[in-house]
Design a protein around this motif. Structure first.
Motif, PDB file in Angstrom:
ATOM      1  N   UNK A   1      -0.124   3.785  -2.772  1.00  0.00           N
ATOM      2  CA  UNK A   1      -1.136   4.747  -2.319  1.00  0.00           C
ATOM      3  C   UNK A   1      -1.364   5.831  -3.367  1.00  0.00           C
ATOM      4  N   UNK A   2      -2.599   6.039  -3.677  1.00  0.00           N
ATOM      5  CA  UNK A   2      -2.934   7.085  -4.624  1.00  0.00           C
ATOM      6  C   UNK A   2      -2.972   6.607  -6.059  1.00  0.00           C
ATOM      7  N   UNK A   3      -2.440   5.423  -6.328  1.00  0.00           N
ATOM      8  CA  UNK A   3      -2.495   4.897  -7.699  1.00  0.00           C
ATOM      9  C   UNK A   3      -2.690   3.380  -7.652  1.00  0.00           C
ATOM     10  N   UNK A   4      -3.511   2.936  -6.721  1.00  0.00           N
ATOM     11  CA  UNK A   4      -3.744   1.510  -6.561  1.00  0.00           C
ATOM     12  C   UNK A   4      -4.441   0.945  -7.793  1.00  0.00           C
ATOM     13  N   UNK A   5      -4.056  -0.251  -8.208  1.00  0.00           N
ATOM     14  CA  UNK A   5      -4.785  -0.891  -9.311  1.00  0.00           C
ATOM     15  C   UNK A   5      -6.206  -1.215  -8.870  1.00  0.00           C
TER      16      UNK A   5
ATOM     17  N   UNK B   1       0.830  -1.209   0.000  1.00  0.00           N
ATOM     18  CA  UNK B   1       0.000   0.000   0.000  1.00  0.00           C
ATOM     19  C   UNK B   1       0.858   1.250   0.000  1.00  0.00           C
ATOM     20  N   UNK B   2       1.931   1.212   0.770  1.00  0.00           N
ATOM     21  CA  UNK B   2       2.806   2.372   0.792  1.00  0.00           C
ATOM     22  C   UNK B   2       3.389   2.668  -0.576  1.00  0.00           C
TER      23      UNK B   2
END
Lengths: 335, 533, 362
Positions: free
Chosen positions: B119-123, B115-116
């Motif tokens: 974050x902000x561009x997760x598939x 996640x780190x």
């Protein structure tokens, strides 16, 4: 590397089941679950009729509003904030519902008005907190006063709710075999499910956790911090309004004295549910369990009959203390 | 400072006349009255490691933050691949392909490694984050960098070094053109640094331009291709690392201020005080990831100067001597009493005083008056029940305002309204009022005007003559040499040399720091990379 | 610059200017609506009138707010004061009832002493959680806020306990030297607090810890002792407030006694100009803040609005005060005005300072 793991897939399913240990992040929620089961077992041993599944269902029914309140509070606390206004918003919601129905509004218009009011109040508080850097507790303190004041503005007297749709909704039950559950409880559970999904599987939800972990990092990572921070108060406001609706269905009246101190119950439930008050860690399902723990303590005391109701508050305080202190040491060790 | 500085020399671009991926031209940034950057330029070429060098206040962080959109630029332009750009937010800079890894890991400790990174561009699948895709992609990126960890584990389960690598993995996952590493190695051990360098080399070979900030000269010479040196918010020069000796580098970074030398007419009487029992003796004093075991002796009336670059361990040593941080190893002896320092209180009770290098965060209590600030340490020693009598207050405060020439000479002025130099004098007064036997001054003259600087230096010399033992730390070598009876030179978190200050020149010290001099026998042997020319 | 204009400028910058002005405006509103509002008459050797009522009614909030001021100055907050007040009342009332001679002076004094001691202990407990365990103040005091009313009910066994002791009820309704005793007690505590903080070094050390904890630590300030002291003192103040409230009705209702008084107290502190971010505090400011809240409560019925709407006005006050104190809100205001304020004779020849750049830290 220190935590290199086996390549997933190389071990058989059975191996993985057998060697399964839950990640540390689930420990608090498991502790709450164990506490709940323990209390339920205790009740089952000591009091006849306690182990009836209907007791569990009744817990859900009686605490539906608190569950919804806890959901909203979880969002806020996960970002490291706090919302003191929710109790007053519940009272305001019951009052708006009662008054608009008394004025002859359609129940749907009335419901819409309630939900809209709560959401807008949440939005205002969120804007104050984010854009003017006002501490969450003081901004929501203003919200507490505002909502309570608006409640008195609408009516100082208690107004009872006699609308047909509302009363039908209030007593609408679903039978599962010989057991029953009310619609209010189902709405509460649905809220939990939706919230759990949003928190776990949407960018908004993950940003909530990121802000709670480190707001400055979240900012540097280019996440939508402003939107999310305001958003959690909007959600909390909405949840408080929804909880207010459920509460008015439960109690069928609007009263400016309703729900005094309910924000404390909600905060306590969230903390007992394993959410870190400093933000970043916790699950909405934990808050559900937290509410259930508080509920079962209430039930235990009422089954007992000799214990007075004030023990609920004392025990709640003790649980709060235990969770806060343990969390304090857990986070201190990590850092 | 005048506007007539000579134009900085700029070396020709590296072989092949490639065009820079980023070019910052004549960047200026002003904070209030402070000019943090003054027409600084920086060029980054693809496939190079570019070291950004400079001491405290040189403007490295400000330059980086200008490039990453955290600060807005007052003058100058940023050109990305030939196109002028303006970055008003970190997000905008990231979109242009600039990724940054800061000194303190700027990730969120409570989420998983994957996640780190994402974050902000997760598939996403059907609008929901696909945890499985995310973990898979994270693992692929990590393995590409040679990091074998479970992306599902929580970030704070890992040591800082791994977190640092995760931060880099996040940075490169966006296919960054420019990767900025701001002091990534400051808390890593040798193995971890090597791991990081492997990753850096791999990325460089793939054509990424890497900006590397580190205070460890060996590391610069090991990994960097080119460097830009800043001093006091100005560009000194841009050079190829291979064509620069460590001595040249150190000299460029430190520079000199001749005015100071001229103004200081009070020559410190050099004492040969190394007789009798030391006032303070440290044996093997150390702290993990901060300072290697260090010995130090301090005699009465002696000024021990500590020379070394930022990050050399000079500040860390001072903090351990005062108990501001607690030591993991070693022992301290005050005259004949052995004592472990667990808090500054313990040191203060033993008549130690410490003025921190970070005046604003660790010294000044801005909303209190000058008088209160002066009396704070004495009052803290007395406890709140025994206030300093009014007559004594007035007397002490007036005396020190006069003695140190503090302006405005108003005891009731708020501390935050004073200039840096006057604040520093108040802090000095704060400690002198406690009548210490040992005074530790960490960069007491940084960022203050020349006049105040000379006054403080003169005061230190005068105090030592009266029998006070002083540990004097400064980034300015002239100042250290001028004042100290004995000189301790530090580098890479340890003491590398110690000598009596007799005819030691700035050049000598620079050579010691650069690792080109033959250290006196008591110092530890030099490491391999240090003899690089 | 002439002498008079510089004096005016100094007056304009005086920290108490705005609280006093707000109080005066509020009183003016009352006088406009009811010209007799400020009238005070003498009867049976006591003074009577709206102003006297305001004084008396302000006492509990003032007491709590004095303790809260010190707590806030250390960057803390004490949410448990309402619950502590309820406990104090419960302890005192059960003690009075349980005593041999319910109406005796010694009974009242003993009971009140006992209650206050308990409250100091509870305050010290908060201080322990904050300073030793390092729990955030808002969380640490939340625990007692939740449990406290339960404890109070446990002491009174869940009953609304009524007492009959003339000396105890004098605490709220008695007069000394023509003025309400409750107000005089609050004034006495104000004076005591002022002496405690300004005649000793406590005030300076509290402010220093609140403004810059790290600098204070390095200067050798024992912040743990300081923090412990202020929370214990806050408990003491809350206890006194609880006694005054209970004496007013000669009874204790654990559920409602002192409800939301923590919020009123925080409001009084903030109105008085002490920043929630800690640091410098003003006891006089808090005094005026508490008077303001009591006056507001009086104003609302006086101008013909149901008194329950008090909350609405308080909400407005909270928001207004916070916006005034918020650096961000100020900054956005300042940009519209011309240039930043010049700060005295600071030797900084700033060449046309750029608009404030937030968060400068190298």
């Amino acid at each position: 590397m220190s935590t290199a793991t086996v390549n997933p897939g190389s071990a058989s399913t059975w191996d993985r089941v057998r060697s399964f240990t839950p990640p540390p992040r689930y420990y608090p929620i498991l502790a709450t679950l164990a506490l709940f089961i323990g209390l339920f077992g205790l009740g089952g041993m000591r009091y006849e009729g306690f182990s009836d599944p209907q007791v569990l269902l009744s817990l859900l029914i009686d605490n539906a509003f608190l569950i919804v309140l806890g959901v909203g509070m979880t969002f806020v606390i996960l970002t490291g904030g706090i919302d003191l206004s929710v109790g007053s918003v519940v009272a305001l919601s019951t009052m708006i519902a009662a008054k608009t129905l008394q004025m002859g509004w359609s129940p749907y218009a009335s419901i819409t008005a309630v939900l809209l009011t709560g959401t807008v109040l949440g939005l205002l508080m969120g804007l104050l907190i984010h854009y003017f850097d006002i501490q969450p507790f003081i901004a929501t303190l203003a919200g507490l006063f505002l909502a309570r004041g608006l409640t008195y503005l609408i009516s100082v007297e208690s107004i009872s709710i006699s609308d047909d749709t509302f009363t039908q909704l209030a007593f609408k039950t679903v039978y599962i075999g010989e057991y029953y559950i009310r619609w209010t409880a189902i709405i509460a559970l649905a809220t939990v499910a939706i919230a759990a999904f949003v928190l776990a599987r949407t960018r908004f939800g993950r940003t909530v956790y990121a802000i709670g972990g480190s707001e400055s990092s979240a900012m540097l990572m280019g996440l939508r911090v402003a939107f999310t921070k305001v958003g959690v108060y909007v959600i909390s406001g909405f949840c408080a309004a929804l909880a207010g609706l459920l509460f008015s269905l439960y109690i069928l009246s609007g009263n400016s004295l309703h729900a005094i101190g309910m924000e404390l119950d909600a905060i306590a439930a969230v903390v007992i549910g394993g959410t870190l008050l400093t933000g970043g860690r916790g699950y909405v399902v934990g808050s559900l369990l937290g509410v259930m723990v508080l509920g079962i303590i209430k039930t235990l005391i009422s089954f007992d009959g000799t214990l007075s109701s004030y023990w609920i508050r004392i025990i709640t305080g003790l649980l709060l203390l235990a969770f806060v202190v343990v969390q304090r040491f857990a986070t201190r060790r990590r850092s | 400072m005048t506007q007539m500085t000579t134009p900085p020399e700029v070396v020709a671009p590296p072989e092949g006349e490639r065009s820079p991926v980023i070019e910052m031209r004549d960047i200026s940034i002003t904070f209030g009255a402070v000019r943090a950057l003054d027409r600084v330029s920086l060029r980054l070429f693809p496939g190079e490691v570019h070291a950004l060098m400079g001491e405290n206040g040189a403007g490295k962080s400000t330059l980086i933050k200008a490039l990453t959109g955290v600060y807005t630029i007052d003058a100058g332009e940023v050109i990305v691949e030939g196109e002028p750009h303006e970055f008003h937010s970190p997000a905008a800079s990231q979109e242009a392909g600039i990724s940054t890894v800061y000194q303190e890991v700027n990730l969120v400790p409570n989420l998983t490694v994957a996640e780190n990174m994402m974050l902000g561009r997760e598939p996403r699948r059907f609008g929901a984050i696909s945890v499985r895709d995310m973990n898979r992609r994270a693992r692929r990126t990590l393995l590409h960098l040679g990091v074998d960890i479970d992306p599902r584990s929580t970030l704070d389960e890992h040591p800082i070094a791994i977190q640092q690598l995760v931060a880099i993995a996040r940075a490169v996952d966006v296919e960054a053109k420019v990767l900025i590493l701001d002091e990534p190695t400051s808390s890593l051990d040798a193995d971890e640094v090597e791991k990081l360098f492997t990753v850096m080399r791999r990325l460089r070979d793939e054509g990424v331009a890497i900006v590397f900030v580190s205070h460890f000269l060996d590391q610069i010479y090991e990994i960097a291709d080119r460097m830009t040196i800043l001093r006091n918010g100005k560009l000194v020069e841009e050079r190829m690392v291979a064509q620069t000796t460590q001595l040249e580098l150190v000299r460029s970074m430190i520079g000199r201020e001749l005015e100071t030398l001229d103004r200081l007419d009070c020559e410190a009487p050099k004492t040969d005080a190394e007789t009798g029992v030391p006032v303070l003796k440290a044996i093997g004093l150390g702290r993990k990831n901060s300072l290697e075991a260090t010995d130090l002796e301090l005699f009465e009336g002696e000024v021990v100067g500590i020379a070394g670059l930022l990050g050399s361990g000079r500040t860390e040593l001072a903090r351990l001597l005062f108990g501001a941080d607690t030591a993991d190893t070693g022992e301290l002896t005050f005259r004949s009493e052995r004592r472990k320092l667990r808090s500054p209180r313990h040191a203060i009770d033993r008549k130690v005083a410490f003025s921190s290098e970070d005046r604003k965060a660790e010294g000044v209590v801005g909303d209190l008056t000058v008088a209160d600030n002066m009396l704070l340490a004495l009052q803290a020693s007395r406890g709140w029940l025994r206030p300093i009598p009014q007559a004594m207050r007035t007397q002490l405060v007036d005396d020190y305002i006069a003695a140190l020439d503090i302006r405005p000479a108003d005891p009731h002025a708020l501390m935050r309204n004073l200039s840096g130099g006057n604040q520093q004098k108040v802090l000095l007064a704060r400690w002198l009022i406690t009548q210490p036997e040992i005074l530790i001054l960490d960069e007491p003259t940084r960022g203050i005007d020349i006049g105040a600087k000379a006054q403080i230096q003169a005061k230190v010399a005068e105090l030592a003559a009266q029998g006070l033992s002083v540990v004097f730390i400064s980034a300015e070598l002239e100042e250290v040499l001028r004042l100290s009876d004995r000189l301790v030179v530090m580098r890479d978190r340890r003491k590398i040399d110690e000598r009596v200050n007799a005819d030691v020149s700035v050049r000598d010290v620079l050579e010691i720091i650069a690792g080109e001099a033959h250290p006196e026998p008591q110092a530890e042997p030099q490491s391999e990379g240090a003899t690089h020319v | 610059m002439s002498e008079s204009s510089s004096r005016a400028a100094r007056l304009l910058r005086h920290p108490l200017l705005w609280p006093v002005l707000a109080l005066v405006v509020l009183l003016l509103v009352n006088v406009v609506v009811n010209p007799n509002f400020l009238n005070v008459r003498m009867q049976d050797g006591h003074l009577y009138g709206n102003v006297i009522d305001i004084m008396r009614n302000s006492a509990p909030v003032m007491l709590v707010a004095l303790g809260m001021t010190l707590v806030i100055a250390t960057r803390g907050i004490d949410l448990s004061v309402g619950a502590i007040a309820a406990i104090a009342a419960a302890v005192a009332c059960t003690r009075i009832i349980g005593a041999g001679d319910e109406a005796a002076l010694t009974t009242a004094v003993m009971a009140m002493t006992y209650a206050v001691v308990v409250c100091v202990a509870l305050g010290a407990w908060n201080g322990f959680l904050v300073s030793v365990l390092g729990i955030q103040p808002i969380i640490a005091t939340l625990i007692l806020m939740v449990a406290g009313r339960g404890i109070s009910m446990a002491i009174t066994d869940g009953q609304i306990t009524t007492v009959n002791n003339p000396f105890f009820s004098d605490l709220a309704s008695g007069f000394v030297l023509t003025l309400p005793l409750a107000f005089l007690i609050a004034i006495a505590v104000l004076a005591f607090t002022a002496v405690l903080t300004r005649r000793t070094a406590l005030g300076m050390l509290i402010e220093s810890v609140g403004i810059n904890p790290e600098a204070s630590r390095l200067a050798g300030v024992r912040s743990r002792t300081i923090i412990w002291t202020v929370y214990a003192f806050s408990g003491f103040c809350a206890g006194l407030a609880g006694l005054v409230i209970a004496a007013n009705t000669n009874s204790v209702n654990a559920n409602s006694l002192g409800l939301w008084i923590e919020l009123d107290a925080i409001l009084a502190v903030v109105i008085g100009g002490t920043s929630l971010a800690g640091g410098r505090f003003s006891l006089m400011g808090t005094f005026i803040g508490a008077l303001f809240i009591a006056t507001l409560a009086r104003t609302i019925p006086n101008i013909g609005i149901p008194s329950d709407l008090n909350y609405l006005f308080k909400a407005v006050v909270v928001i207004a005060v916070c916006l005034v104190q918020s650096p961000k809100a100020r900054a956005s205001l300042r940009v519209r005005r011309t240039g930043p304020p010049t700060s005295g004779p600071a030797p900084t020849p700033a060449p046309a300072p750029a608009p404030a750049k937030a968060g400068i830290s190298s």
